[in-house]
Design an enzyme around this catalytic site. Structure first.
Site, PDB file in Angstrom:
ATOM      1  N   SER A  55     -85.720  59.814  17.270  1.00 45.08           N
ATOM      2  CA  SER A  55     -84.872  58.812  17.903  1.00 45.08           C
ATOM      3  C   SER A  55     -83.796  58.183  17.029  1.00 45.08           C
ATOM      4  CB  SER A  55     -85.746  57.693  18.481  1.00 45.08           C
ATOM      5  OG  SER A  55     -84.981  56.786  19.219  1.00 45.08           O
ATOM      6  N   GLY A  94     -79.390  55.540  19.411  1.00 43.27           N
ATOM      7  CA  GLY A  94     -78.337  55.449  20.417  1.00 43.27           C
ATOM      8  C   GLY A  94     -78.752  55.980  21.785  1.00 43.27           C
ATOM      9  N   LYS A  95     -79.445  57.105  21.788  1.00 43.73           N
ATOM     10  CA  LYS A  95     -79.850  57.706  23.054  1.00 43.73           C
ATOM     11  C   LYS A  95     -80.971  56.908  23.711  1.00 43.73           C
ATOM     12  CE  LYS A  95     -78.435  62.237  21.413  1.00 43.73           C
ATOM     13  NZ  LYS A  95     -78.069  61.709  20.068  1.00 43.73           N
ATOM     14  N   ASP A 110     -89.545  57.901  14.754  1.00 43.44           N
ATOM     15  CA  ASP A 110     -88.846  58.430  13.587  1.00 43.44           C
ATOM     16  C   ASP A 110     -89.811  58.349  12.404  1.00 43.44           C
ATOM     17  OD1 ASP A 110     -85.914  59.265  12.765  1.00 43.44           O
ATOM     18  OD2 ASP A 110     -86.701  58.055  11.110  1.00 43.44           O
ATOM     19  N   ASP A 146     -94.374  61.258  12.758  1.00 44.30           N
ATOM     20  CA  ASP A 146     -93.792  62.549  12.413  1.00 44.30           C
ATOM     21  C   ASP A 146     -93.769  63.447  13.645  1.00 44.30           C
ATOM     22  OD1 ASP A 146     -93.030  64.992  11.374  1.00 44.30           O
ATOM     23  OD2 ASP A 146     -94.456  64.957   9.705  1.00 44.30           O
ATOM     24  N   CYS A 193     -76.532  68.122  17.555  1.00 43.15           N
ATOM     25  CA  CYS A 193     -75.120  67.823  17.324  1.00 43.15           C
ATOM     26  C   CYS A 193     -74.507  68.907  16.439  1.00 43.15           C
ATOM     27  CB  CYS A 193     -74.941  66.435  16.711  1.00 43.15           C
ATOM     28  SG  CYS A 193     -75.781  66.186  15.126  1.00 43.15           S
TER      29      CYS A 193
END
Length: 451
Positions: free
Chosen positions: A264, A268-269, A287, A314, A385
């Site tokens: 995460s 932002g998402k 995270d 994890d 990305c």
């Protein structure tokens, strides 16, 4: 001898990135916040750093063309001073030649030995006199090297793109990577409307325009310090590129659902998903770094969101507590980041083929574990990305071949009109900065069969 403070700050930031391996965005923010600076100085420093990073390979070629000393023999401070100066000479139009040369010499006298000033002056003046005659590798003899030097991308990257996309598309892609991306934000509809946000920003002297695709996207032209804006403090918007927004839109979360965002940070998402869920339901945002989870908490508080539970966990380890429970799972996987080079040009110099091979193994593992959390009839979105089939289509197709209970689903019902493309009907889509005007991004939508 005094030196120009903005150029000195830019130099220190570049040194931290190039010599210490600092991330560009973090190094710039750290460098800017350490000083009380005017908006124009902040913008100038940012331009110098990102511009010099973008064109580093081309600039090094130019230095080698005019230097009597081999690149590897030049001290780190002096090489970065030369890069900074040559960027101003070759890739900006508003910096006078005299200022670029003289300020570079002053910096070299402060950060180098006694003879450094004369050496830097000689190189810079040679570039000024002969800039029109700079020769790049001959494309007829070595197209790959020619494109690499001319467009300042590593050869391995150029080679891969030439094979996958062809010469014309590769040129267009590299040109886009060297451009300046839009500064895009997403309105937080839990607190404000697009009209309210636009008016607030306008009242503070900012010019805005609608995004290209997402209805909640707004482009801010020439923004200053975002954190100082009243609308930001009120939680009316979040900085986010449209390509990132599209991943959450394709996930299509509903109010009251359980959603897991297993990679995460910085969140932002997850924040967008919460808005799409109208602030009702539960989002598990995970995270492996506690300091990144704190960023999610801070943003959620500012935006007025209370349905996100940040957890340090994890993604490579299966959590038996959530098997078959989630309505929707987002796997925004670790990747090489080649789709966001416009924003983080240091990616060009920090990534390698070896990195990618290891990352692909990680992506496959995380996707397989994330799928275990999806309940029957639930949705799984895999996104990155980056660009290139190895980290994207290949990973998804490999997953489906090993997990027949999942299938790709037509994405067009969830996409804005201009993006309703034939490829999206297959259940996945690759976005490019040169063709779509937003960050390079891959998005796929899979569903787990009900029975």
């Amino acid at each position: 001898m005094s030196v120009d403070k903005p150029r000195e700050i830019a130099l220190k930031i570049l040194y931290d990135i190039n010599e210490n391996g600092a991330y560009s965005s973090i190094a710039i923010n750290k460098g800017l916040e350490a000083y009380e600076l005017k908006g124009v100085d902040r913008a100038f420093i940012t331009e110098l750093v990102y511009g010099t990073l973008k064109w580093r390979l081309s600039i090094d070629w130019i230095i080698e063309s005019f230097s009597s000393i081999r690149l590897k023999k030049i001290s780190p401070w002096i090489i970065n001073i030369l890069r900074l100066g040559i960027y101003q000479l070759m890739y900006t139009s508003r910096v006078p030649e005299s200022a670029a040369c003289n300020e570079s010499v002053r910096l070299s006298k402060k950060y180098g030995h006694a003879a450094a000033g004369g050496y830097v002056n000689a190189v810079m003046r040679s570039v000024v006199r002969n800039r029109e005659g700079i020769k790049y590798p001959n494309p007829l003899n070595d197209l790959q090297k020619h494109l690499s030097i001319k467009y300042s991308h590593p050869e391995w990257m150029v080679r891969e793109w030439l094979c996958e996309f062809g010469e014309d598309f590769t040129k267009e892609l590299m040109e886009a990577n060297n451009g300046i991306p839009d500064f895009t934000v997403r309105v937080n509809r839990l607190k404000a409307s697009m009209e309210q946000l636009s008016e607030s920003l306008k009242s503070e002297g900012l010019e805005t325009s609608p995004g290209r695709y997402a209805v909640d996207a707004l482009v801010i032209k020439l923004p200053s310090s975002i954190a100082r804006l009243e609308a930001f403090r009120k939680g009316w918007f979040q900085v986010q590129d449209e390509s990132s927004m599209l991943a959450s839109i394709v996930l299509d979360p509903k109010p009251g659902e359980l959603v897991m965002d297993i990679c995460s940070a910085p969140g932002g998402k997850a924040l967008h998903i919460a808005a799409l869920m109208e602030g009702r339901g539960e989002i598990i945002a995970r995270d492996i770094h506690m300091h990144k989870l704190e960023l999610i908490r801070q943003s959620a508080q500012r935006l007025g969101i209370n349905i996100i539970t940040p957890e340090m966990y994890d993604a490579c380890v299966l959590d038996h507590n959530y098997i078959d429970r989630a309505d929707r799972v987002l796997v925004d996987a670790p990747c090489t980041g080649l789709g966001i080079i416009r924003r983080k040009p240091d990616i060009k110099w920090s990534r390698s083929i070896e990195d990618r091979d290891e990352i692909i193994r990680l992506q496959k593992k995380i996707l397989n574990i994330g799928a275990r959390y999806v309940k029957r009839g639930g949705c799984l979105v895999y996104s990155t990305c980056t660009i290139g089939h190895r980290e994207n289509e290949d990973v998804v197709m490999g997953f489906i071949s090993e997990n027949p209970e999942f299938q790709l689903e037509d994405m067009t019902p969830f996409l804005p009109g201009p993006l309703k493309r034939p490829q999206a009907k297959k259940g996945y889509m690759q976005l490019f900065p040169n063709t779509d005007g937003i960050d390079g991004f891959f998005i796929s939508r899979l569903v787990r069969k009900p029975i």
